[in-house]
Motif scaffolding. Structure first.
Motif, PDB file in Angstrom:
ATOM      1  N   PRO A 174      48.474  37.501  17.555  1.00  0.00           N
ATOM      2  CA  PRO A 174      47.889  38.827  17.771  1.00  0.00           C
ATOM      3  C   PRO A 174      46.533  38.781  18.458  1.00  0.00           C
ATOM      4  CG  PRO A 174      48.825  38.727  15.592  1.00  0.00           C
ATOM      5  CD  PRO A 174      48.890  37.335  16.139  1.00  0.00           C
ATOM      6  N   ILE A 175      45.635  37.894  18.017  1.00  0.00           N
ATOM      7  CA  ILE A 175      44.321  37.887  18.652  1.00  0.00           C
ATOM      8  C   ILE A 175      44.453  37.375  20.083  1.00  0.00           C
ATOM      9  CG2 ILE A 175      43.608  35.559  17.918  1.00  0.00           C
ATOM     10  CD1 ILE A 175      41.398  38.664  17.909  1.00  0.00           C
ATOM     11  N   ALA A 176      45.434  36.499  20.333  1.00  0.00           N
ATOM     12  CA  ALA A 176      45.636  36.028  21.707  1.00  0.00           C
ATOM     13  C   ALA A 176      46.018  37.192  22.603  1.00  0.00           C
ATOM     14  CB  ALA A 176      46.722  34.950  21.737  1.00  0.00           C
ATOM     15  N   PHE A 177      46.840  38.095  22.085  1.00  0.00           N
ATOM     16  CA  PHE A 177      47.218  39.267  22.872  1.00  0.00           C
ATOM     17  C   PHE A 177      46.019  40.119  23.217  1.00  0.00           C
ATOM     18  CE2 PHE A 177      51.473  40.287  23.960  1.00  0.00           C
ATOM     19  CZ  PHE A 177      52.228  39.365  23.276  1.00  0.00           C
ATOM     20  N   ILE A 178      45.131  40.298  22.244  1.00  0.00           N
ATOM     21  CA  ILE A 178      43.979  41.151  22.502  1.00  0.00           C
ATOM     22  C   ILE A 178      43.079  40.497  23.542  1.00  0.00           C
ATOM     23  CG2 ILE A 178      42.011  42.274  21.441  1.00  0.00           C
ATOM     24  CD1 ILE A 178      43.608  42.875  19.133  1.00  0.00           C
ATOM     25  N   VAL A 179      42.925  39.182  23.473  1.00  0.00           N
ATOM     26  CA  VAL A 179      42.125  38.491  24.498  1.00  0.00           C
ATOM     27  C   VAL A 179      42.779  38.646  25.860  1.00  0.00           C
ATOM     28  CG1 VAL A 179      41.386  36.245  25.296  1.00  0.00           C
ATOM     29  CG2 VAL A 179      41.147  36.831  22.905  1.00  0.00           C
ATOM     30  N   ALA A 180      44.115  38.495  25.884  1.00  0.00           N
ATOM     31  CA  ALA A 180      44.816  38.654  27.155  1.00  0.00           C
ATOM     32  C   ALA A 180      44.601  40.052  27.700  1.00  0.00           C
ATOM     33  CB  ALA A 180      46.307  38.377  26.964  1.00  0.00           C
ATOM     34  N   GLY A 181      44.580  41.044  26.819  1.00  0.00           N
ATOM     35  CA  GLY A 181      44.329  42.408  27.255  1.00  0.00           C
ATOM     36  C   GLY A 181      42.977  42.543  27.909  1.00  0.00           C
ATOM     37  N   GLN A 182      41.982  41.861  27.357  1.00  0.00           N
ATOM     38  CA  GLN A 182      40.657  41.941  27.965  1.00  0.00           C
ATOM     39  C   GLN A 182      40.636  41.261  29.319  1.00  0.00           C
ATOM     40  OE1 GLN A 182      38.711  40.333  24.535  1.00  0.00           O
ATOM     41  NE2 GLN A 182      37.641  42.262  24.222  1.00  0.00           N
ATOM     42  N   PHE A 183      41.362  40.145  29.445  1.00  0.00           N
ATOM     43  CA  PHE A 183      41.459  39.508  30.751  1.00  0.00           C
ATOM     44  C   PHE A 183      42.117  40.445  31.757  1.00  0.00           C
ATOM     45  CE2 PHE A 183      39.737  35.446  30.969  1.00  0.00           C
ATOM     46  CZ  PHE A 183      39.950  34.732  29.805  1.00  0.00           C
ATOM     47  N   ALA A 184      43.198  41.104  31.286  1.00  0.00           N
ATOM     48  CA  ALA A 184      43.905  42.024  32.183  1.00  0.00           C
ATOM     49  C   ALA A 184      42.966  43.126  32.635  1.00  0.00           C
ATOM     50  CB  ALA A 184      45.119  42.606  31.473  1.00  0.00           C
ATOM     51  N   LEU A 185      42.132  43.609  31.707  1.00  0.00           N
ATOM     52  CA  LEU A 185      41.158  44.636  32.043  1.00  0.00           C
ATOM     53  C   LEU A 185      40.202  44.129  33.114  1.00  0.00           C
ATOM     54  CD1 LEU A 185      40.373  47.434  31.171  1.00  0.00           C
ATOM     55  CD2 LEU A 185      38.996  46.471  29.371  1.00  0.00           C
ATOM     56  N   ALA A 186      39.750  42.864  32.948  1.00  0.00           N
ATOM     57  CA  ALA A 186      38.834  42.299  33.937  1.00  0.00           C
ATOM     58  C   ALA A 186      39.507  42.165  35.298  1.00  0.00           C
ATOM     59  CB  ALA A 186      38.339  40.935  33.455  1.00  0.00           C
ATOM     60  N   PHE A 187      40.777  41.721  35.295  1.00  0.00           N
ATOM     61  CA  PHE A 187      41.477  41.528  36.557  1.00  0.00           C
ATOM     62  C   PHE A 187      41.777  42.839  37.252  1.00  0.00           C
ATOM     63  CE2 PHE A 187      42.863  37.228  37.705  1.00  0.00           C
ATOM     64  CZ  PHE A 187      42.235  36.521  36.720  1.00  0.00           C
ATOM     65  N   LEU A 188      41.731  43.931  36.499  1.00  0.00           N
ATOM     66  CA  LEU A 188      41.921  45.245  37.109  1.00  0.00           C
ATOM     67  C   LEU A 188      40.859  45.504  38.148  1.00  0.00           C
ATOM     68  CD1 LEU A 188      44.012  47.414  36.452  1.00  0.00           C
ATOM     69  CD2 LEU A 188      42.284  48.589  35.149  1.00  0.00           C
ATOM     70  N   GLY A 189      39.698  44.831  37.973  1.00  0.00           N
ATOM     71  CA  GLY A 189      38.627  45.010  38.929  1.00  0.00           C
ATOM     72  C   GLY A 189      38.968  44.525  40.323  1.00  0.00           C
ATOM     73  N   PHE A 190      39.981  43.633  40.444  1.00  0.00           N
ATOM     74  CA  PHE A 190      40.352  43.151  41.766  1.00  0.00           C
ATOM     75  C   PHE A 190      41.229  44.136  42.509  1.00  0.00           C
ATOM     76  CE2 PHE A 190      38.499  39.137  41.803  1.00  0.00           C
ATOM     77  CZ  PHE A 190      38.719  38.457  40.612  1.00  0.00           C
ATOM     78  N   SER A 191      41.682  45.154  41.803  1.00  0.00           N
ATOM     79  CA  SER A 191      42.656  46.070  42.391  1.00  0.00           C
ATOM     80  C   SER A 191      42.105  46.731  43.643  1.00  0.00           C
ATOM     81  CB  SER A 191      43.009  47.121  41.338  1.00  0.00           C
ATOM     82  OG  SER A 191      43.474  48.277  41.932  1.00  0.00           O
TER      83      SER A 191
END
Lengths: 303, 313, 205
Positions: free
Chosen positions: B291-308
């Motif tokens: 579960p905590i790995a998922f939440i970290v992955a979510g934060q990474f995904a949020l950061a990568f949204l900046g490349f959009s």
């Protein structure tokens, strides 16, 4: 050795079985898929003209497809239109070639059975046969000219242009004076909730009623959408009913204004606006040339 | 020894391959052509032409390659001091994604006609960066997650999985491209895409497995165990489906698969770096592990949204 | 070796004890990517159910004729065949739902859950047992996707199955793709917490 032989034998049998199953499924579903795609297109087009299941289109409404090609022979190119013609016995089609500067080059009759014109492969082959060797064809686009009892009612144009992410596919409806009747977004890959809102009524209906002159100068402003305009654009939603007179009044008020951009999706809004301008502008230019040539050559067209 | 000497030679060959066409084109009147600002085309002449004719917008015919009948009229021409560079300025911004054809009359004997496009190498690099960052397969497209969460616990596993995956990805993507272009498309067998692509992946995994076992047993011990996991990775079949959908050519396929593998490796490495640290952190009991790995992955995904929406070329 | 569970127990097992998304942590890609609405979850769940049931039954029927050394390729071939079939059927008869699910229907072939289930269950058990197990797993997947879709749709768009329930959009970012990670993580933590409480209660009693 025997082991490998058994393995290969069994694997081959499995592959054949799998192939049979998939092939059967393909044969059954392919027809349904094409039929559904056609239905969807029809619905979208009629919807743009204001018809729906509740208010069906009249019998006198006819849709005439006009296909545009680019004909290249050697170094020179020309524009070719596959135009349906009214014949004495039955309808046929003629391929009209127009030079890049708008001069008439020639016309050839094309033999196409009814319903074949919709299929790209059959159409291309028939035109190539009519043109003869030495000329290569490239399909450009299709326009639908809508007539009611023989008089021109609307033009339906499909176009594709780059959006914020990849491409946006639209169908644009123009009336004979090139005023926008409606805009429908067919495909896009914009972000849901941000650029994806271009499919909502409060954005795409802003294009309705824009005259051709207004369209040429159309821009995008980043001010918020006024509440009364939003309600007029989406009369189906919202709590209270809004009367048709009110809608007409508000539409007239905002007719000549620029498009209000979507919140957080300025680039998508600008992409759609410039895409619509380009599609309408190019079509108006080309249609003027085609109409002139058809009139000069006395080609009898049903529109 | 021989292997390391090969790499610089391959690189030089690639660079020359891309540059030579540019050099060859330099003969003739037009030495260079490019898009300038959003509404400009810049033409560089090899010899200074007559200023009067070069500065007259009527001598230039410009149109988008696929719409040859719609002429885009240049508003005005700006000539440089020495007369070698002419900038065509247009009223409306140009659609730089489409190639434009420019014809100059009256400047040289016969009209000189040439295409203006964005550099192809730039387009290839855009595909690579897109698959790597902007449309990262793990963080932006949410594919390959099972394997991602399974192998991102430690940096070593992450690196091993990432490298193995990239190799299998590139090889199987190229094979899929050949199959698609020469067998599936001509015979209209598109509905067999899924079966053929996954079959090719299994074949590649089996081949890499066998080759690695014989050629380099040490490497096999390090990476071999991840080979089986590659098949369960959604990305491995997503890439051939994408290249079939977009009708990429060979180089574009290569760039896409390289970017996909590289992006996966990047995602794994970032994730493993964080997860190694989290093992020492004080995580609530119900959230420990996945579960905590998922939440970290979510934060990474949020950061990568900046490349959009990033647009380099 | 036949399983001891009854058919109903197999189904319930697939939904609760061995739920593919929340317990077995498999097939995460669609859970994160397209569980934005309940309808999406439902449609993909149906597709996975179909593939799982048919693959399980096919393998269970042919289990004695599959040579052990080509087990995995055979499983892959079976799954790929059924995925192609459901892909074509959906594209033909439910084009809107198909367009929303995009590439994920084709990706079902790479879902670990289906291969695993074939490996661990279908190749050993009878056809009926495999059938009910397949139904259980498929339903478990559908339930997981719909639960996620429910939370994300309600909090992100304020609607359920397209019906405007709240009238406004509370937290729009829940519908954006990356929130899938947060949702799955939070829900998994929640399920873990429930399980811990249940175990503690059992021990205490």
């Amino acid at each position: 050795m025997k082991d490998i032989a058994t393995i290969i034998f069994r694997l081959t049998i499995s592959c054949l079985l799998a192939g049979l199953v998939m092939g059967a499924a393909f044969v059954f579903t392919n027809k349904a898929k094409l039929h559904n795609a056609e239905q969807r297109e029809q619905q979208v087009m009629l919807g743009l003209l204001g018809y729906s299941a509740a208010a069906p289109a009249p019998e006198t409404l006819a849709l005439h497809p006009l296909h545009r090609y680019i004909v290249t022979s050697g170094e020179t190119s020309a524009i070719g239109y596959l135009v349906p013609v009214k014949g004495r016995e039955q309808a046929g089609a003629v391929f009209v070639e127009i030079s890049l500067d708008g001069a008439f080059l020639g016309q050839q009759p094309v033999s196409l059975a009814a319903g074949q014109a919709a299929e790209a492969g059959a159409r291309d082959a028939a035109i190539a046969a009519a043109l003869g060797a030495g000329k290569s064809l490239r399909y450009a686009d299709q326009t639908i000219i809508v007539t009611e009892a023989g008089k021109r009612r609307a033009y339906l144009l499909s176009g594709e242009f780059p959006g914020f992410k990849t491409f946006i596919d639209v169908v644009l409806a123009l009336d004979p004076a090139f005023t926008v009747l409606g805009l429908e977004i067919m495909e896009h890959e914009e972000d849901p909730g941000l650029g994806g809102e271009i499919v909502q009524g409060y954005f795409k209906n802003q294009f309705q009623g824009k005259t051709f002159e207004a369209l040429k100068k159309l821009g995008v402003v980043k001010t918020p959408l006024p509440e009364e305009y939003r309600r007029a654009l989406e009369p189906a939603k919202g709590g209270e009913a809004i009367s048709p007179e009110e809608i007409a009044r508000v539409q007239a008020l905002y007719q000549d204004k620029d498009i209000y951009a979507l919140t957080g999706a300025t680039i998508s809004s600008r992409a759609v606006t410039s895409g619509v301008k380009a599609i309408a502008g190019k079509f108006a230019y080309r249609l003027a040339i085609l109409d002139k040539v058809l009139a000069e050559q006395h080609i009898a067209v049903p529109f | 020894m021989r292997q390391t000497a090969m790499i610089p030679r391959v690189l030089i060959a690639l660079v020359l391959f891309f540059l030579v066409p540019g050099v060859v084109l330099a003969e003739g009147l037009v030495a260079g052509k490019d898009f300038g600002e959003a509404n400009e085309i810049i033409v560089t002449f090899s010899q200074s032409p007559d200023r009067q004719t070069a500065g007259d917008p009527a001598n230039y015919t410009v149109y988008e390659e696929q719409d040859p009948d719609i002429r885009l009229g240049a508003e005005r021409i700006v000539l440089s001091e020495d007369g070698r560079t002419a900038t065509l300025v247009f009223a409306e911004p140009l659609n730089t994604t489409k190639p434009h054809v420019v014809t100059i009359a009256n400047v040289a004997p016969g009209a000189e006609s040439f295409r203006v496009t964005k550099p192809y190498l730039g387009y290839l690099v855009t595909i690579l960066i897109s698959a790597l960052l902007i449309n990262n397969f793990v963080f932006t497209k949410y594919l390959g997650l099972c394997v991602f969460f399974g192998t991102s616990k430690r940096k070593d596993t992450a690196k091993g999985m990432g490298v193995t995956f990239t190799i299998v990805m590139v090889v199987s993507a190229i094979m899929s491209w050949f199959f698609y272009q020469f067998i599936l498309k001509p015979f209209d067998l598109n509905f067999l895409q899924i079966v053929i692509f996954i079959g090719l992946v299994s074949l590649t995994v089996q081949a890499v497995d066998t080759v690695l076992r014989k050629v380099n047993p040490i490497l096999f011990n390090a990476f071999g165990v991840y080979l089986v996991l590659v098949i369960a990775n959604c990305v491995i079949i997503a890439v051939p489906l994408i290249l079939a959908d977009n009708e990429y050519n060979f180089f574009e396929t290569f760039m896409l698969s390289l970017g996909a593998g590289g992006g996966f490796l990047l995602a794994l490495y970032l994730m493993s770096s964080v997860r190694e640290r989290m093992e020492l952190a004080n995580v609530p009991r119900s959230f420990r592990g996945v579960p905590i790995a998922f939440i970290v992955a979510g934060q990474f995904a949020l950061a990568f949204l900046g490349f959009s929406g990033l647009n380099i070329f | 070796m036949a399983t001891d569970k009854t058919n109903l127990q197999l189904v319930v097992n697939g939904i609760l004890n061995e739920n593919p998304i929340f317990r077995l942590v498999l097939s995460m890609c669609p859970a994160v990517g397209i569980s934005t609405t309940v309808m999406n979850g439902f449609m993909l769940g149906i597709a996975v159910l179909f593939v799982q049931v048919f693959s399980s039954c096919t393998i269970a029927i042919f289990k004695n004729k599959i040579h052990p050394r080509i087990r995995i390729p055979t499983y892959t071939l079976t799954i790929a065949t059924w995925v192609t079939v459901i892909d074509m059927v959906l594209a033909a008869y439910l084009p809107e739902a198909y367009a929303r699910m995009g590439i994920f229907v084709k990706l079902i072939v790479a879902f670990a859950i289906i291969t695993m289930r074939l490996e661990m269950f279908a190749c050993k058990e009878s056809v009926t047992a495999s059938f009910w197990d397949g139904i259980g797993m498929g339903l478990g997947f559908m339930f997981g996707m719909m639960a996620l879709g429910f939370v994300r749709e309600l909090l992100g768009l304020g609607t359920i199955l397209g019906y405007d329930v709240l009238g406004f959009k509370p937290l729009l970012f829940f519908v954006l793709p990356f929130a899938g990670f947060f949702c799955v993580g939070l829900m998994m933590g929640f399920f873990n917490w429930i399980e811990l409480r249940y175990k503690r209660a059992k021990q205490g009693a």
